[in-house]
Motif scaffolding. Structure first.
Motif, PDB file in Angstrom:
ATOM      1  N   VAL A 105      41.247  25.925  32.889  1.00 16.60           N
ATOM      2  CA  VAL A 105      41.819  26.379  34.171  1.00 16.60           C
ATOM      3  C   VAL A 105      43.141  27.126  34.070  1.00 16.60           C
ATOM      4  O   VAL A 105      43.626  27.645  35.077  1.00 16.60           O
ATOM      5  N   ALA A 106      43.737  27.212  32.892  1.00 10.40           N
ATOM      6  CA  ALA A 106      45.132  27.663  32.818  1.00 10.40           C
ATOM      7  C   ALA A 106      45.315  29.109  33.250  1.00 10.40           C
ATOM      8  O   ALA A 106      46.395  29.490  33.711  1.00 10.40           O
ATOM      9  N   ASN A 107      44.276  29.929  33.132  1.00 11.99           N
ATOM     10  CA  ASN A 107      44.387  31.345  33.509  1.00 11.99           C
ATOM     11  C   ASN A 107      43.774  31.637  34.880  1.00 11.99           C
ATOM     12  O   ASN A 107      43.444  32.786  35.180  1.00 11.99           O
ATOM     13  N   ASN A 108      43.637  30.625  35.730  1.00 11.65           N
ATOM     14  CA  ASN A 108      42.951  30.836  37.012  1.00 11.65           C
ATOM     15  C   ASN A 108      43.645  31.837  37.921  1.00 11.65           C
ATOM     16  O   ASN A 108      43.000  32.455  38.768  1.00 11.65           O
ATOM     17  N   ASP A 109      44.946  32.029  37.757  1.00 11.41           N
ATOM     18  CA  ASP A 109      45.608  33.026  38.607  1.00 11.41           C
ATOM     19  C   ASP A 109      45.221  34.448  38.223  1.00 11.41           C
ATOM     20  O   ASP A 109      45.632  35.404  38.890  1.00 11.41           O
ATOM     21  N   LEU A 110      44.410  34.593  37.186  1.00 11.95           N
ATOM     22  CA  LEU A 110      43.813  35.896  36.879  1.00 11.95           C
ATOM     23  C   LEU A 110      43.145  36.488  38.115  1.00 11.95           C
ATOM     24  O   LEU A 110      43.112  37.710  38.299  1.00 11.95           O
ATOM     25  N   ALA A 111      42.628  35.615  38.977  1.00 12.71           N
ATOM     26  CA  ALA A 111      41.955  36.086  40.195  1.00 12.71           C
ATOM     27  C   ALA A 111      42.860  36.953  41.053  1.00 12.71           C
ATOM     28  O   ALA A 111      42.390  37.855  41.758  1.00 12.71           O
ATOM     29  N   ASP A 112      44.169  36.701  41.004  1.00 17.13           N
ATOM     30  CA  ASP A 112      45.095  37.450  41.862  1.00 17.13           C
ATOM     31  C   ASP A 112      45.324  38.875  41.388  1.00 17.13           C
ATOM     32  O   ASP A 112      45.849  39.697  42.145  1.00 17.13           O
ATOM     33  N   GLY A 113      44.952  39.175  40.150  1.00 19.11           N
ATOM     34  CA  GLY A 113      45.235  40.504  39.615  1.00 19.11           C
ATOM     35  C   GLY A 113      44.030  41.392  39.432  1.00 19.11           C
ATOM     36  O   GLY A 113      44.127  42.429  38.763  1.00 19.11           O
ATOM     37  N   LEU A 114      42.894  41.043  40.027  1.00 16.77           N
ATOM     38  CA  LEU A 114      41.676  41.824  39.824  1.00 16.77           C
ATOM     39  C   LEU A 114      41.578  43.035  40.741  1.00 16.77           C
ATOM     40  O   LEU A 114      40.767  43.937  40.503  1.00 16.77           O
ATOM     41  N   GLY A 115      42.369  43.066  41.797  1.00 19.12           N
ATOM     42  CA  GLY A 115      42.411  44.242  42.659  1.00 19.12           C
ATOM     43  C   GLY A 115      41.229  44.398  43.584  1.00 19.12           C
ATOM     44  O   GLY A 115      41.020  45.494  44.143  1.00 19.12           O
ATOM     45  N   VAL A 116      40.441  43.349  43.766  1.00 21.99           N
ATOM     46  CA  VAL A 116      39.291  43.375  44.671  1.00 21.99           C
ATOM     47  C   VAL A 116      39.286  42.049  45.441  1.00 21.99           C
ATOM     48  O   VAL A 116      39.972  41.105  45.061  1.00 21.99           O
ATOM     49  N   PRO A 117      38.525  41.954  46.523  1.00 19.88           N
ATOM     50  CA  PRO A 117      38.400  40.659  47.194  1.00 19.88           C
ATOM     51  C   PRO A 117      37.843  39.606  46.246  1.00 19.88           C
ATOM     52  O   PRO A 117      36.856  39.855  45.545  1.00 19.88           O
ATOM     53  N   VAL A 118      38.476  38.440  46.216  1.00 17.30           N
ATOM     54  CA  VAL A 118      38.111  37.389  45.263  1.00 17.30           C
ATOM     55  C   VAL A 118      37.934  36.068  45.991  1.00 17.30           C
ATOM     56  O   VAL A 118      38.716  35.719  46.882  1.00 17.30           O
ATOM     57  N   GLU A 119      36.903  35.333  45.604  1.00 14.35           N
ATOM     58  CA  GLU A 119      36.710  33.954  46.033  1.00 14.35           C
ATOM     59  C   GLU A 119      36.853  33.075  44.802  1.00 14.35           C
ATOM     60  O   GLU A 119      36.244  33.347  43.767  1.00 14.35           O
ATOM     61  N   HIS A 120      37.668  32.021  44.899  1.00 10.01           N
ATOM     62  CA  HIS A 120      37.866  31.093  43.787  1.00 10.01           C
ATOM     63  C   HIS A 120      37.614  29.680  44.255  1.00 10.01           C
ATOM     64  O   HIS A 120      38.222  29.223  45.219  1.00 10.01           O
ATOM     65  N   CYS A 121      36.728  28.952  43.559  1.00  8.13           N
ATOM     66  CA  CYS A 121      36.385  27.593  43.948  1.00  8.13           C
ATOM     67  C   CYS A 121      36.637  26.621  42.806  1.00  8.13           C
ATOM     68  O   CYS A 121      36.345  26.916  41.640  1.00  8.13           O
ATOM     69  N   VAL A 122      37.165  25.445  43.160  1.00 13.48           N
ATOM     70  CA  VAL A 122      37.429  24.371  42.209  1.00 13.48           C
ATOM     71  C   VAL A 122      36.851  23.077  42.789  1.00 13.48           C
ATOM     72  O   VAL A 122      36.689  22.951  44.000  1.00 13.48           O
ATOM     73  N   PRO A 123      36.551  22.075  41.938  1.00 11.88           N
ATOM     74  CA  PRO A 123      36.014  20.813  42.456  1.00 11.88           C
ATOM     75  C   PRO A 123      37.113  19.950  43.078  1.00 11.88           C
ATOM     76  O   PRO A 123      38.143  19.693  42.442  1.00 11.88           O
ATOM     77  N   ALA A 124      36.891  19.469  44.282  1.00 12.14           N
ATOM     78  CA  ALA A 124      37.895  18.650  44.970  1.00 12.14           C
ATOM     79  C   ALA A 124      38.269  17.381  44.201  1.00 12.14           C
ATOM     80  O   ALA A 124      39.449  17.013  44.175  1.00 12.14           O
ATOM     81  N   PRO A 125      37.327  16.677  43.541  1.00 18.75           N
ATOM     82  CA  PRO A 125      37.727  15.464  42.828  1.00 18.75           C
ATOM     83  C   PRO A 125      38.700  15.711  41.678  1.00 18.75           C
ATOM     84  O   PRO A 125      39.329  14.759  41.199  1.00 18.75           O
ATOM     85  N   ASP A 126      38.830  16.959  41.237  1.00 20.56           N
ATOM     86  CA  ASP A 126      39.728  17.266  40.119  1.00 20.56           C
ATOM     87  C   ASP A 126      41.061  17.856  40.558  1.00 20.56           C
ATOM     88  O   ASP A 126      41.886  18.224  39.716  1.00 20.56           O
ATOM     89  N   LEU A 127      41.295  17.942  41.866  1.00 18.74           N
ATOM     90  CA  LEU A 127      42.542  18.557  42.332  1.00 18.74           C
ATOM     91  C   LEU A 127      43.772  17.818  41.833  1.00 18.74           C
ATOM     92  O   LEU A 127      44.770  18.432  41.435  1.00 18.74           O
ATOM     93  N   ASP A 128      43.743  16.490  41.850  1.00 18.60           N
ATOM     94  CA  ASP A 128      44.922  15.724  41.433  1.00 18.60           C
ATOM     95  C   ASP A 128      45.295  16.036  39.992  1.00 18.60           C
ATOM     96  O   ASP A 128      46.476  16.241  39.674  1.00 18.60           O
ATOM     97  N   GLN A 129      44.310  16.074  39.110  1.00 16.29           N
ATOM     98  CA  GLN A 129      44.643  16.351  37.708  1.00 16.29           C
ATOM     99  C   GLN A 129      45.045  17.807  37.498  1.00 16.29           C
ATOM    100  O   GLN A 129      45.828  18.111  36.598  1.00 16.29           O
ATOM    101  N   MET A 130      44.578  18.717  38.346  1.00 14.70           N
ATOM    102  CA  MET A 130      45.003  20.099  38.227  1.00 14.70           C
ATOM    103  C   MET A 130      46.451  20.265  38.688  1.00 14.70           C
ATOM    104  O   MET A 130      47.208  21.047  38.113  1.00 14.70           O
ATOM    105  N   ARG A 131      46.826  19.521  39.721  1.00 14.93           N
ATOM    106  CA  ARG A 131      48.204  19.578  40.211  1.00 14.93           C
ATOM    107  C   ARG A 131      49.165  18.878  39.256  1.00 14.93           C
ATOM    108  O   ARG A 131      50.311  19.304  39.088  1.00 14.93           O
ATOM    109  N   ASP A 132      48.726  17.789  38.657  1.00 16.23           N
ATOM    110  CA  ASP A 132      49.601  16.955  37.826  1.00 16.23           C
ATOM    111  C   ASP A 132      48.835  16.517  36.570  1.00 16.23           C
ATOM    112  O   ASP A 132      48.472  15.347  36.426  1.00 16.23           O
TER     113      ASP A 132
END
Length: 350
Positions: free
Chosen positions: A84-111
């Motif tokens: 997941v470390a490069n997920n902000d790559l989505a912000d630099g693609l220059g086109v409309p982007v949809e990004h989805c992650v699993p809700a049960p893993d949000l806590d570990q992604m945040r911390d």
């Protein structure tokens, strides 16, 4: 011999971008493989790995190898840092982007450090450092860590769907008019999903195939084995043609994929049979002593999974003890004996 960022071409609009193995001794993070695919006019990225070098390889594959696209879909299979470390790559693609992650893993992604502290506290007798220090050291390998983009949402914000592929039924979510199907699996960790690309027959197992026994604190052995069996069924029915995953630097097609999946299931049952013998007749054992014997069994079976190391082996050992119904006899001591709880409550005094 493969190198970080190497490509395996699956067809003219699908490539697997290869990651690398974990090497703690040399401060090298593991990097998960990523899929780059085009479904119509939509670029589909499955996971983004970690490190600037891998980020550059993903961008190059998207720009040069899968044909033109005017929108993008980024799918995160689970929240571990090597995915997941490069997920902000989505912000630099220059086109409309949809990004989805699993809700049960949000806590570990945040911390993520807290997630790994929990994992390492369980094996304090095997860890080279106290859990907080070790978690900080491990996570330092995965910098920069950017797991979210401006458009990030959870899969679970979409209505769940019943998805039928051949004779098999799954639950999950579909994208790109059904060409991309995200199937809930939740074995390797709490939020894990796998991804099926209809038009090229690719089934991306991500980390559900990381050996016969899940190591993580939130792993579910039954779910791992269930999804391996279901995926084997898709290949036997010729509903899937190509198997990829997060850490095997290979593409398996048709019967080879079935043999691989059946091999993992065979290892799982053989390993659990061996573990029954290792616990002894009394069924009471200290984790440190059990792990030494367990590591020998794993080596003899060749069942270490992806990125084998002493800490992951200890984590697998605990999950195997729990799988057999053993539980720690005391809290606060990671190496307290484990045993089977009594089948009946003691008789109350009269």
């Amino acid at each position: 011999m493969t190198a970080l960022g190497d490509l395996i071409e699956i067809d003219d609009r699908t490539v697997l971008v290869l990651g690398q193995e974990l090497d703690l001794a040399h401060d090298q993070p593991d990097v998960a493989n990523a899929l780059v695919h085009r479904a119509g006019d939509t670029l589909v990225l499955v996971d983004t790995g970690v490190t600037p070098a891998f980020r550059a390889a993903l961008r190059a594959a998207a720009a040069d190898r899968v044909g033109p696209w005017s929108r993008a879909l980024l799918l995160t299979t689970h929240g571990h840092p090597d995915h997941v470390a490069n997920n902000d790559l989505a912000d630099g693609l220059g086109v409309p982007v949809e990004h989805c992650v699993p809700a049960p893993d949000l806590d570990q992604m945040r911390d993520p450090e807290s997630y790994w502290v929990r994992s390492f506290e369980r094996i304090a007798w095997a860890a080279p450092l106290p859990a907080p220090e070790l978690a900080a050291k491990v996570m330092s390998l995965f910098a920069p860590m950017r797991p979210f983009a401006a458009t990030t949402r959870t899969y679970e914000e979409r209505p769940p769907e019943r998805i039928r592929i051949g004779s098999l039924r799954f639950t999950g979510w579909t994208f790109a008019d059904g060409a991309v199907r995200v199937l809930r699996s939740q074995g390797h960790c709490a939020g894990h999903v796998i991804v099926y690309l209809r038009d090229c027959g690719v089934l991306h197992l991500s980390d559900e195939g990381n050996g016969p026994c899940g190591a993580m604190v939130d792993a579910d052995q039954l779910k791992i084995q269930t999804v391996l069996g279901a995926v084997a069924g898709l290949f036997e029915q010729e509903e899937a043609a190509v198997l990829t995953d997060g850490h095997t630097f290979a593409v398996r097609r048709g019967p080879e994929a079935v043999l691989h999946l059946d091999g993992l299931l065979a290892q799982a049952t053989t390993l659990q049979e061996a573990v029954l013998g290792l616990t002894g007749g009394s069924g009471r054992i200290r984790p440190s002593a059990f792990t030494t014997r367990f590591a020998q069994a794993v080596a003899e079976l060749g069942a270490g999974g992806a990125n084998p190391n002493e800490m992951f082996t200890a984590m697998m050992a605990l999950n195997q003890l729990r799988e057999l119904g053993l539980r720690p006899e005391a809290s606060g001591d990671a190496d307290a004996p484990w045993s089977r709880p009594a089948l009946r409550n003691p008789m109350p005094p009269r």
